[in-house]
Design a protein around this motif. Structure first.
Motif, PDB file in Angstrom:
ATOM      1  N   PHE A 138       0.948  -1.463  -0.083  1.00  0.00           N
ATOM      2  CA  PHE A 138      -0.078  -0.241   0.065  1.00  0.00           C
ATOM      3  C   PHE A 138       0.710   1.282  -0.351  1.00  0.00           C
ATOM      4  O   PHE A 138       0.088   2.463  -0.478  1.00  0.00           O
ATOM      5  CB  PHE A 138      -0.136   0.023   1.053  1.00  0.00           C
ATOM      6  N   GLY A 139       1.719   1.292   0.246  1.00  0.00           N
ATOM      7  CA  GLY A 139       2.837   2.056   0.497  1.00  0.00           C
ATOM      8  C   GLY A 139       3.526   2.237  -1.281  1.00  0.00           C
ATOM      9  O   GLY A 139       3.814   3.633  -1.747  1.00  0.00           O
ATOM     10  N   ILE A 140       3.859   1.489  -2.365  1.00  0.00           N
ATOM     11  CA  ILE A 140       3.353   1.505  -3.599  1.00  0.00           C
ATOM     12  C   ILE A 140       2.654   2.325  -4.172  1.00  0.00           C
ATOM     13  O   ILE A 140       2.566   2.787  -4.916  1.00  0.00           O
ATOM     14  CB  ILE A 140       3.946  -0.022  -4.186  1.00  0.00           C
ATOM     15  N   VAL A 141       1.632   2.026  -3.748  1.00  0.00           N
ATOM     16  CA  VAL A 141       0.215   2.215  -3.611  1.00  0.00           C
ATOM     17  C   VAL A 141      -0.144   3.665  -3.541  1.00  0.00           C
ATOM     18  O   VAL A 141      -0.381   4.508  -4.863  1.00  0.00           O
ATOM     19  CB  VAL A 141      -1.472   2.055  -3.914  1.00  0.00           C
ATOM     20  N   GLY A 142       0.048   4.259  -2.362  1.00  0.00           N
ATOM     21  CA  GLY A 142       0.292   5.443  -2.205  1.00  0.00           C
ATOM     22  C   GLY A 142       1.238   6.381  -2.909  1.00  0.00           C
ATOM     23  O   GLY A 142       1.104   7.766  -3.432  1.00  0.00           O
ATOM     24  N   MET A 143       2.488   5.891  -3.664  1.00  0.00           N
ATOM     25  CA  MET A 143       3.360   6.579  -4.455  1.00  0.00           C
ATOM     26  C   MET A 143       2.894   7.371  -5.950  1.00  0.00           C
ATOM     27  O   MET A 143       2.992   7.756  -5.912  1.00  0.00           O
ATOM     28  CB  MET A 143       4.959   5.627  -3.916  1.00  0.00           C
ATOM     29  N   VAL A 144       2.066   5.945  -6.020  1.00  0.00           N
ATOM     30  CA  VAL A 144       2.126   5.940  -7.574  1.00  0.00           C
ATOM     31  C   VAL A 144       0.370   7.384  -7.469  1.00  0.00           C
ATOM     32  O   VAL A 144       0.170   7.873  -8.152  1.00  0.00           O
ATOM     33  CB  VAL A 144       0.717   4.945  -7.727  1.00  0.00           C
ATOM     34  N   ALA A 145      -0.518   7.406  -6.042  1.00  0.00           N
ATOM     35  CA  ALA A 145      -1.642   7.768  -6.164  1.00  0.00           C
ATOM     36  C   ALA A 145      -0.724   9.391  -5.915  1.00  0.00           C
ATOM     37  O   ALA A 145      -1.411  10.142  -6.811  1.00  0.00           O
ATOM     38  CB  ALA A 145      -2.190   7.579  -5.369  1.00  0.00           C
ATOM     39  N   GLY A 146      -0.208   9.592  -5.276  1.00  0.00           N
ATOM     40  CA  GLY A 146       0.601  10.681  -5.253  1.00  0.00           C
ATOM     41  C   GLY A 146       2.255  10.859  -7.093  1.00  0.00           C
ATOM     42  O   GLY A 146       1.567  12.663  -6.876  1.00  0.00           O
ATOM     43  N   PHE A 147       1.968  10.506  -7.205  1.00  0.00           N
ATOM     44  CA  PHE A 147       2.813  10.839  -8.250  1.00  0.00           C
ATOM     45  C   PHE A 147       1.472  11.460  -9.663  1.00  0.00           C
ATOM     46  O   PHE A 147       1.819  12.089 -10.597  1.00  0.00           O
ATOM     47  CB  PHE A 147       3.369   9.757  -9.036  1.00  0.00           C
ATOM     48  N   SER A 148       0.293  10.934  -9.538  1.00  0.00           N
ATOM     49  CA  SER A 148      -0.634  10.707 -10.638  1.00  0.00           C
ATOM     50  C   SER A 148      -0.916  12.437 -10.433  1.00  0.00           C
ATOM     51  O   SER A 148      -1.416  12.742 -11.118  1.00  0.00           O
ATOM     52  CB  SER A 148      -2.047   9.692 -10.444  1.00  0.00           C
ATOM     53  N   THR A 149      -1.357  12.569  -9.082  1.00  0.00           N
ATOM     54  CA  THR A 149      -1.975  14.173  -8.514  1.00  0.00           C
ATOM     55  C   THR A 149      -0.867  15.040  -8.847  1.00  0.00           C
ATOM     56  O   THR A 149      -1.360  15.871  -9.378  1.00  0.00           O
ATOM     57  CB  THR A 149      -2.048  13.960  -6.334  1.00  0.00           C
ATOM     58  N   ALA A 150       0.550  14.403  -8.264  1.00  0.00           N
ATOM     59  CA  ALA A 150       1.501  15.588  -8.438  1.00  0.00           C
ATOM     60  C   ALA A 150       1.289  16.160 -10.137  1.00  0.00           C
ATOM     61  O   ALA A 150       2.133  17.013 -10.534  1.00  0.00           O
ATOM     62  CB  ALA A 150       3.185  15.713  -8.263  1.00  0.00           C
ATOM     63  N   ALA A 151       1.356  14.878 -10.752  1.00  0.00           N
ATOM     64  CA  ALA A 151       2.248  15.274 -12.414  1.00  0.00           C
ATOM     65  C   ALA A 151       0.552  16.070 -13.179  1.00  0.00           C
ATOM     66  O   ALA A 151       0.609  15.315 -14.156  1.00  0.00           O
ATOM     67  CB  ALA A 151       2.467  13.731 -12.823  1.00  0.00           C
ATOM     68  N   ASP A 152      -0.234  15.565 -12.437  1.00  0.00           N
ATOM     69  CA  ASP A 152      -1.547  15.896 -12.968  1.00  0.00           C
ATOM     70  C   ASP A 152      -2.150  15.037 -14.373  1.00  0.00           C
ATOM     71  O   ASP A 152      -2.402  15.349 -15.244  1.00  0.00           O
ATOM     72  CB  ASP A 152      -1.278  17.965 -13.521  1.00  0.00           C
ATOM     73  N   MET A 153      -1.787  13.992 -13.650  1.00  0.00           N
ATOM     74  CA  MET A 153      -2.335  13.021 -14.462  1.00  0.00           C
ATOM     75  C   MET A 153      -3.534  11.755 -14.161  1.00  0.00           C
ATOM     76  O   MET A 153      -3.005  10.737 -13.438  1.00  0.00           O
ATOM     77  CB  MET A 153      -1.219  11.950 -15.173  1.00  0.00           C
ATOM     78  N   PRO A 154      -4.491  12.112 -13.994  1.00  0.00           N
ATOM     79  CA  PRO A 154      -6.077  11.698 -13.591  1.00  0.00           C
ATOM     80  C   PRO A 154      -5.659  10.061 -14.715  1.00  0.00           C
ATOM     81  O   PRO A 154      -6.095   8.951 -13.901  1.00  0.00           O
ATOM     82  CB  PRO A 154      -6.671  12.216 -14.216  1.00  0.00           C
ATOM     83  N   ALA A 155      -5.506   9.937 -15.351  1.00  0.00           N
ATOM     84  CA  ALA A 155      -5.447   8.460 -15.933  1.00  0.00           C
ATOM     85  C   ALA A 155      -4.443   7.751 -15.099  1.00  0.00           C
ATOM     86  O   ALA A 155      -4.969   6.143 -15.250  1.00  0.00           O
ATOM     87  CB  ALA A 155      -4.666   8.209 -17.658  1.00  0.00           C
ATOM     88  N   LEU A 156      -3.767   7.868 -14.797  1.00  0.00           N
ATOM     89  CA  LEU A 156      -3.078   6.953 -13.334  1.00  0.00           C
ATOM     90  C   LEU A 156      -3.520   6.540 -12.491  1.00  0.00           C
ATOM     91  O   LEU A 156      -3.230   5.453 -11.417  1.00  0.00           O
ATOM     92  CB  LEU A 156      -2.004   7.984 -12.965  1.00  0.00           C
ATOM     93  N   TRP A 157      -5.156   7.490 -12.388  1.00  0.00           N
ATOM     94  CA  TRP A 157      -5.840   6.745 -11.217  1.00  0.00           C
ATOM     95  C   TRP A 157      -6.889   5.580 -11.171  1.00  0.00           C
ATOM     96  O   TRP A 157      -6.603   4.524 -10.484  1.00  0.00           O
ATOM     97  CB  TRP A 157      -7.048   7.400 -10.781  1.00  0.00           C
ATOM     98  N   LEU A 158      -6.561   4.991 -12.635  1.00  0.00           N
ATOM     99  CA  LEU A 158      -7.231   3.405 -12.839  1.00  0.00           C
ATOM    100  C   LEU A 158      -6.081   2.671 -12.797  1.00  0.00           C
ATOM    101  O   LEU A 158      -6.212   1.520 -11.904  1.00  0.00           O
ATOM    102  CB  LEU A 158      -7.180   3.795 -14.786  1.00  0.00           C
ATOM    103  N   VAL A 159      -4.658   3.167 -12.749  1.00  0.00           N
ATOM    104  CA  VAL A 159      -3.339   2.346 -12.364  1.00  0.00           C
ATOM    105  C   VAL A 159      -3.689   2.294 -10.804  1.00  0.00           C
ATOM    106  O   VAL A 159      -3.290   0.668  -9.726  1.00  0.00           O
ATOM    107  CB  VAL A 159      -2.329   3.082 -12.396  1.00  0.00           C
ATOM    108  N   VAL A 160      -3.926   2.884 -10.472  1.00  0.00           N
ATOM    109  CA  VAL A 160      -4.271   2.909  -8.570  1.00  0.00           C
ATOM    110  C   VAL A 160      -5.265   1.770  -8.408  1.00  0.00           C
ATOM    111  O   VAL A 160      -4.800   0.741  -7.201  1.00  0.00           O
ATOM    112  CB  VAL A 160      -4.209   4.408  -8.284  1.00  0.00           C
ATOM    113  N   VAL A 161      -6.111   2.420  -8.424  1.00  0.00           N
ATOM    114  CA  VAL A 161      -7.473   1.210  -8.492  1.00  0.00           C
ATOM    115  C   VAL A 161      -7.025   0.049  -8.795  1.00  0.00           C
ATOM    116  O   VAL A 161      -7.608  -0.779  -8.230  1.00  0.00           O
ATOM    117  CB  VAL A 161      -8.924   1.577  -9.417  1.00  0.00           C
ATOM    118  N   LEU A 162      -6.667  -0.497 -10.231  1.00  0.00           N
ATOM    119  CA  LEU A 162      -5.839  -1.913 -10.152  1.00  0.00           C
ATOM    120  C   LEU A 162      -5.389  -2.282  -9.134  1.00  0.00           C
ATOM    121  O   LEU A 162      -5.595  -4.199  -9.116  1.00  0.00           O
ATOM    122  CB  LEU A 162      -5.516  -1.686 -11.260  1.00  0.00           C
ATOM    123  N   LEU A 163      -4.159  -1.092  -8.904  1.00  0.00           N
ATOM    124  CA  LEU A 163      -3.140  -1.835  -7.836  1.00  0.00           C
ATOM    125  C   LEU A 163      -3.818  -2.478  -6.735  1.00  0.00           C
ATOM    126  O   LEU A 163      -3.271  -3.499  -5.764  1.00  0.00           O
ATOM    127  CB  LEU A 163      -2.074  -1.265  -7.621  1.00  0.00           C
TER     128      LEU A 163
END
Length: 301
Positions: A138-163
């Protein structure tokens, strides 16, 4: 050998039917543990309530202001955690013993010996294993979610959900594959943490179905127990009466509401004892049946 997941799921009820006094001993055990834990942390609970009330009245939110509450909570946790681990080891060993060694029925199969020590070790190791994996995954999930927010890439939230779903699926798979670690430890009288992988190989879905069925039945037991307990709780005033004692001292609350509190403790001890049999016994039954009733000749003599 093949085993019936449905048949194993009902093993807890068979244990209680075969040795009804075991349920009495387990309920008394839970009662003693609850009372002992309350006696050990009673002062800390009062301190926690006082610190929380002071914090609420002051409206402060700094770390220094929150420290008294955290300190009181950690004092309670430091006592409750080892007590709960030891109690869980004893009751799990007792339930497993009732399935694997039904002849050792004295004192409701409860003991305090090397079996319980081994079960405690296995339980602690599994707890640490799942805790570490939870932090990592869940640390990895949090990192991906944080990167998605910082990079303004909403599409990455699909990756977060899948993770997240992948992590949950992994934990379910791992829990099932390690679910027979304690029954093996009890049956073979040795610490056997990862031996469960070999025994559960090719039996994931039946074991998962068994676990889900046992879980549902434990919920049903809890609901039925609540219905049966309702008249008793009403006769003693129920715990709802505690709302009228808000602000009173602990001795005053205990003096006024001890019948309701005592009834609640006893009722929950009985319900918990039956639920633990319903939830734990199926795994020992699964191991026994997979091994054809002879996992270790010495165990079943």
């Amino acid at each position: 050998m093949a085993f019936s997941a449905t048949d194993a799921a009902f093993e807890g009820f068979r244990v209680v039917r075969r040795q009804p006094m075991a349920l009495v001993f387990w309920a008394l055990f839970y009662l003693v543990v609850m009372v002992a834990a309350l006696a050990m942390v009673g002062g800390s609970v009062i301190g926690l309530m006082s610190a929380a009330e002071t914090l609420e009245q002051s409206g402060a939110t700094s770390f220094d202001d929150v420290m008294p509450v955290l300190s009181a909570y950690m004092a309670i946790f430091a006592v409750v955690l080892p007590v709960s681990l030891i109690a869980s080891a004893m009751i799990y060993a007792a339930v497993s013993r009732s399935v694997l060694r039904p002849g050792e029925s004295a004192f409701g199969y409860l003991r305090l010996g090397m079996d319980e020590v081994r079960v405690l070790v296995v339980s602690v190791v599994l707890f640490i294993l799942f805790a570490v994996l939870s932090v990592v995954l869940f640390g990895i999930v949090g990192m991906v979610a944080g990167f998605s927010t910082a990079a303004d890439m909403p599409a990455l939230w699909l990756v977060v959900v899948l993770l997240v779903f992948a992590a949950i699926a992994f934990f379910i798979w791992l829990a099932v594959r390690l679910s027979l670690a304690i029954p093996i430890t009890m049956a073979e009288r040795r610490i056997a943490i990862f031996d469960s992988f070999a025994v559960t190989k090719g039996r994931f879905w039946p074991l998962l179905g068994m676990a889900l069925l046992a879980f549902v039945m434990s919920i049903v037991v809890g609901l039925l127990g609540s219905l049966v307990a309702m008249p008793i709780q009403l006769a003693t005033g129920g715990l709802n009466g505690l709302a009228g004692l808000e602000g009173e001292s602990i001795p005053t609350i205990l003096q006024a509401a001890w019948p309701a509190i005592a009834a609640w403790v006893v009722i929950n001890a009985v319900i918990s004892a039956l639920q633990v049999a319903v939830v734990y016994a199926p795994f020992s039954a699964a191991y026994r049946d997979i091994k054809g009733g002879q996992p270790n000749a010495a165990v079943f003599d």
